[in-house]
Design a protein around this motif. Sequence first.
Motif, PDB file in Angstrom:
ATOM      1  N   MET A 226      45.085  45.700  32.635  1.00 19.65           N
ATOM      2  CA  MET A 226      45.858  44.470  32.807  1.00 19.65           C
ATOM      3  C   MET A 226      46.139  44.289  34.288  1.00 19.65           C
ATOM      4  O   MET A 226      46.367  45.259  35.009  1.00 19.65           O
ATOM      5  CB  MET A 226      47.190  44.547  32.056  1.00 19.65           C
ATOM      6  CG  MET A 226      47.061  44.432  30.556  1.00 19.65           C
ATOM      7  SD  MET A 226      46.424  42.840  29.990  1.00 19.65           S
ATOM      8  CE  MET A 226      47.758  41.743  30.445  1.00 19.65           C
ATOM      9  N   ALA A 227      46.108  43.052  34.742  1.00 12.97           N
ATOM     10  CA  ALA A 227      46.441  42.742  36.124  1.00 12.97           C
ATOM     11  C   ALA A 227      47.183  41.419  36.171  1.00 12.97           C
ATOM     12  O   ALA A 227      46.978  40.551  35.325  1.00 12.97           O
ATOM     13  CB  ALA A 227      45.178  42.661  36.980  1.00 12.97           C
ATOM     14  N   GLN A 228      48.047  41.297  37.145  1.00 11.44           N
ATOM     15  CA  GLN A 228      48.712  40.025  37.389  1.00 11.44           C
ATOM     16  C   GLN A 228      47.951  39.365  38.533  1.00 11.44           C
ATOM     17  O   GLN A 228      47.777  39.964  39.602  1.00 11.44           O
ATOM     18  CB  GLN A 228      50.170  40.242  37.778  1.00 11.44           C
ATOM     19  CG  GLN A 228      50.952  38.957  37.936  1.00 11.44           C
ATOM     20  CD  GLN A 228      52.382  39.223  38.344  1.00 11.44           C
ATOM     21  OE1 GLN A 228      52.627  39.899  39.329  1.00 11.44           O
ATOM     22  NE2 GLN A 228      53.324  38.682  37.584  1.00 11.44           N
TER      23      GLN A 228
ATOM     24  N   GLU B 281      40.906  41.240  46.272  1.00 14.74           N
ATOM     25  CA  GLU B 281      42.038  41.718  47.078  1.00 14.74           C
ATOM     26  C   GLU B 281      43.086  40.620  47.242  1.00 14.74           C
ATOM     27  O   GLU B 281      44.289  40.882  47.171  1.00 14.74           O
ATOM     28  CB  GLU B 281      41.537  42.160  48.460  1.00 14.74           C
ATOM     29  CG  GLU B 281      42.640  42.633  49.377  1.00 14.74           C
ATOM     30  CD  GLU B 281      42.133  42.987  50.768  1.00 14.74           C
ATOM     31  OE1 GLU B 281      42.390  44.116  51.212  1.00 14.74           O
ATOM     32  OE2 GLU B 281      41.474  42.136  51.401  1.00 14.74           O
ATOM     33  N   TYR B 282      42.652  39.385  47.413  1.00 11.95           N
ATOM     34  CA  TYR B 282      43.580  38.277  47.626  1.00 11.95           C
ATOM     35  C   TYR B 282      44.303  37.845  46.353  1.00 11.95           C
ATOM     36  O   TYR B 282      45.499  37.555  46.387  1.00 11.95           O
ATOM     37  CB  TYR B 282      42.844  37.078  48.234  1.00 11.95           C
ATOM     38  CG  TYR B 282      43.743  35.897  48.462  1.00 11.95           C
ATOM     39  CD1 TYR B 282      44.752  35.937  49.426  1.00 11.95           C
ATOM     40  CD2 TYR B 282      43.610  34.746  47.702  1.00 11.95           C
ATOM     41  CE1 TYR B 282      45.592  34.858  49.624  1.00 11.95           C
ATOM     42  CE2 TYR B 282      44.450  33.662  47.896  1.00 11.95           C
ATOM     43  CZ  TYR B 282      45.439  33.724  48.859  1.00 11.95           C
ATOM     44  OH  TYR B 282      46.273  32.652  49.046  1.00 11.95           O
ATOM     45  N   VAL B 283      43.604  37.793  45.228  1.00 15.10           N
ATOM     46  CA  VAL B 283      44.214  37.203  44.035  1.00 15.10           C
ATOM     47  C   VAL B 283      44.950  38.191  43.142  1.00 15.10           C
ATOM     48  O   VAL B 283      45.832  37.778  42.386  1.00 15.10           O
ATOM     49  CB  VAL B 283      43.182  36.404  43.189  1.00 15.10           C
ATOM     50  CG1 VAL B 283      42.548  35.308  44.008  1.00 15.10           C
ATOM     51  CG2 VAL B 283      42.145  37.305  42.556  1.00 15.10           C
ATOM     52  N   VAL B 284      44.616  39.483  43.189  1.00 16.65           N
ATOM     53  CA  VAL B 284      45.307  40.445  42.324  1.00 16.65           C
ATOM     54  C   VAL B 284      46.630  40.829  42.977  1.00 16.65           C
ATOM     55  O   VAL B 284      46.663  41.372  44.079  1.00 16.65           O
ATOM     56  CB  VAL B 284      44.445  41.697  42.044  1.00 16.65           C
ATOM     57  CG1 VAL B 284      45.238  42.718  41.230  1.00 16.65           C
ATOM     58  CG2 VAL B 284      43.168  41.314  41.300  1.00 16.65           C
ATOM     59  N   VAL B 285      47.716  40.515  42.284  1.00 19.34           N
ATOM     60  CA  VAL B 285      49.063  40.787  42.793  1.00 19.34           C
ATOM     61  C   VAL B 285      49.531  42.169  42.350  1.00 19.34           C
ATOM     62  O   VAL B 285      50.078  42.936  43.137  1.00 19.34           O
ATOM     63  CB  VAL B 285      50.047  39.692  42.322  1.00 19.34           C
ATOM     64  CG1 VAL B 285      51.466  39.991  42.783  1.00 19.34           C
ATOM     65  CG2 VAL B 285      49.591  38.323  42.803  1.00 19.34           C
ATOM     66  N   GLN B 286      49.329  42.469  41.078  1.00 16.87           N
ATOM     67  CA  GLN B 286      49.701  43.767  40.520  1.00 16.87           C
ATOM     68  C   GLN B 286      48.597  44.264  39.609  1.00 16.87           C
ATOM     69  O   GLN B 286      48.118  43.477  38.796  1.00 16.87           O
ATOM     70  CB  GLN B 286      51.003  43.650  39.709  1.00 16.87           C
ATOM     71  CG  GLN B 286      52.214  43.351  40.559  1.00 16.87           C
ATOM     72  CD  GLN B 286      53.469  43.394  39.719  1.00 16.87           C
ATOM     73  OE1 GLN B 286      53.830  44.440  39.196  1.00 16.87           O
ATOM     74  NE2 GLN B 286      54.133  42.262  39.563  1.00 16.87           N
TER      75      GLN B 286
ATOM     76  N   VAL C 109      39.282  32.968  38.482  1.00 18.57           N
ATOM     77  CA  VAL C 109      39.889  32.308  39.640  1.00 18.57           C
ATOM     78  C   VAL C 109      39.190  31.002  39.980  1.00 18.57           C
ATOM     79  O   VAL C 109      39.835  30.028  40.349  1.00 18.57           O
ATOM     80  CB  VAL C 109      39.915  33.270  40.851  1.00 18.57           C
ATOM     81  CG1 VAL C 109      40.286  32.546  42.122  1.00 18.57           C
ATOM     82  CG2 VAL C 109      40.880  34.407  40.590  1.00 18.57           C
ATOM     83  N   VAL C 110      37.858  30.971  39.866  1.00 20.93           N
ATOM     84  CA  VAL C 110      37.131  29.749  40.241  1.00 20.93           C
ATOM     85  C   VAL C 110      36.961  28.790  39.071  1.00 20.93           C
ATOM     86  O   VAL C 110      36.317  27.755  39.203  1.00 20.93           O
ATOM     87  CB  VAL C 110      35.749  30.058  40.874  1.00 20.93           C
ATOM     88  CG1 VAL C 110      35.919  30.891  42.122  1.00 20.93           C
ATOM     89  CG2 VAL C 110      34.810  30.728  39.884  1.00 20.93           C
ATOM     90  N   GLY C 111      37.543  29.111  37.918  1.00 22.14           N
ATOM     91  CA  GLY C 111      37.517  28.181  36.802  1.00 22.14           C
ATOM     92  C   GLY C 111      36.345  28.345  35.866  1.00 22.14           C
ATOM     93  O   GLY C 111      36.022  27.443  35.103  1.00 22.14           O
ATOM     94  N   GLY C 112      35.695  29.498  35.909  1.00 23.82           N
ATOM     95  CA  GLY C 112      34.584  29.753  34.992  1.00 23.82           C
ATOM     96  C   GLY C 112      35.099  30.257  33.658  1.00 23.82           C
ATOM     97  O   GLY C 112      36.143  29.826  33.177  1.00 23.82           O
ATOM     98  N   VAL C 113      34.394  31.205  33.069  1.00 20.92           N
ATOM     99  CA  VAL C 113      34.759  31.757  31.762  1.00 20.92           C
ATOM    100  C   VAL C 113      36.166  32.339  31.835  1.00 20.92           C
ATOM    101  O   VAL C 113      36.460  33.169  32.684  1.00 20.92           O
ATOM    102  CB  VAL C 113      33.759  32.857  31.342  1.00 20.92           C
ATOM    103  CG1 VAL C 113      34.190  33.503  30.037  1.00 20.92           C
ATOM    104  CG2 VAL C 113      32.361  32.270  31.204  1.00 20.92           C
TER     105      VAL C 113
END
Length: 200
Positions: free
Chosen positions: A35-37, A107-112, A176-180
């Motif tokens: 799981m990731a935020q 690295e940029y989008v994963v917060v936790q 993130v880019v709106g794909g699957v």
Amino acid sequence: MAASSPNKKDKASKYAVTAWGGEHLIDLEMPSGQMAQVRRPGVAGLIKAGLLDSLDSLTALVKTEHMDRVKKGAPTTAEITKEDIASLSKDKDRLISALELMDKVVEYVVVQPHVLRPIQRDEGGKPLLMWKGRLNDDTGDQIMEELPLPDDERVAGQIYTDMIDPTDKVYIFQFVVGGVRDLEQFRSEFGETMGALESL
């Protein structure tokens, strides 16, 4: 009897900000079960973060027809298809470049949990670069490469992008880019292809 007029508090709460501003963080289950935020910064956020050029470069890496679409004015997408992954898996240099760019996005989008790319950084957190030569003698463009982080400088307990399953990286990128967005759909569409990628 006249209807009572709403008081100032009711008017203010009616227009209270519920969707604008702030950061939208989403819990995302990976194909591996982790799981990731994650944040979904949108196009403006990716531009501000300096990642849009990287996404365009990644699109160019995985979609050979990309430049033809741009010339014709057709819409472009950064979404990766299973055919793109299959094509990348046959060209190791393109695959490495694509994974490096995906690492920047992850690295940029994963917060936790907190994720870093395994590169050396200065006191301000900016990557340390090493000069590799000139790209073009006429323009003077320089080739710079980020310095890898030696194993003995890694922080215990810190998650680095090279510790993340490649399938999870592609899934994060797609999200993130709106794909699957659906995990089962991703597994169905990418399962066999990602197995070939992981064997490299």
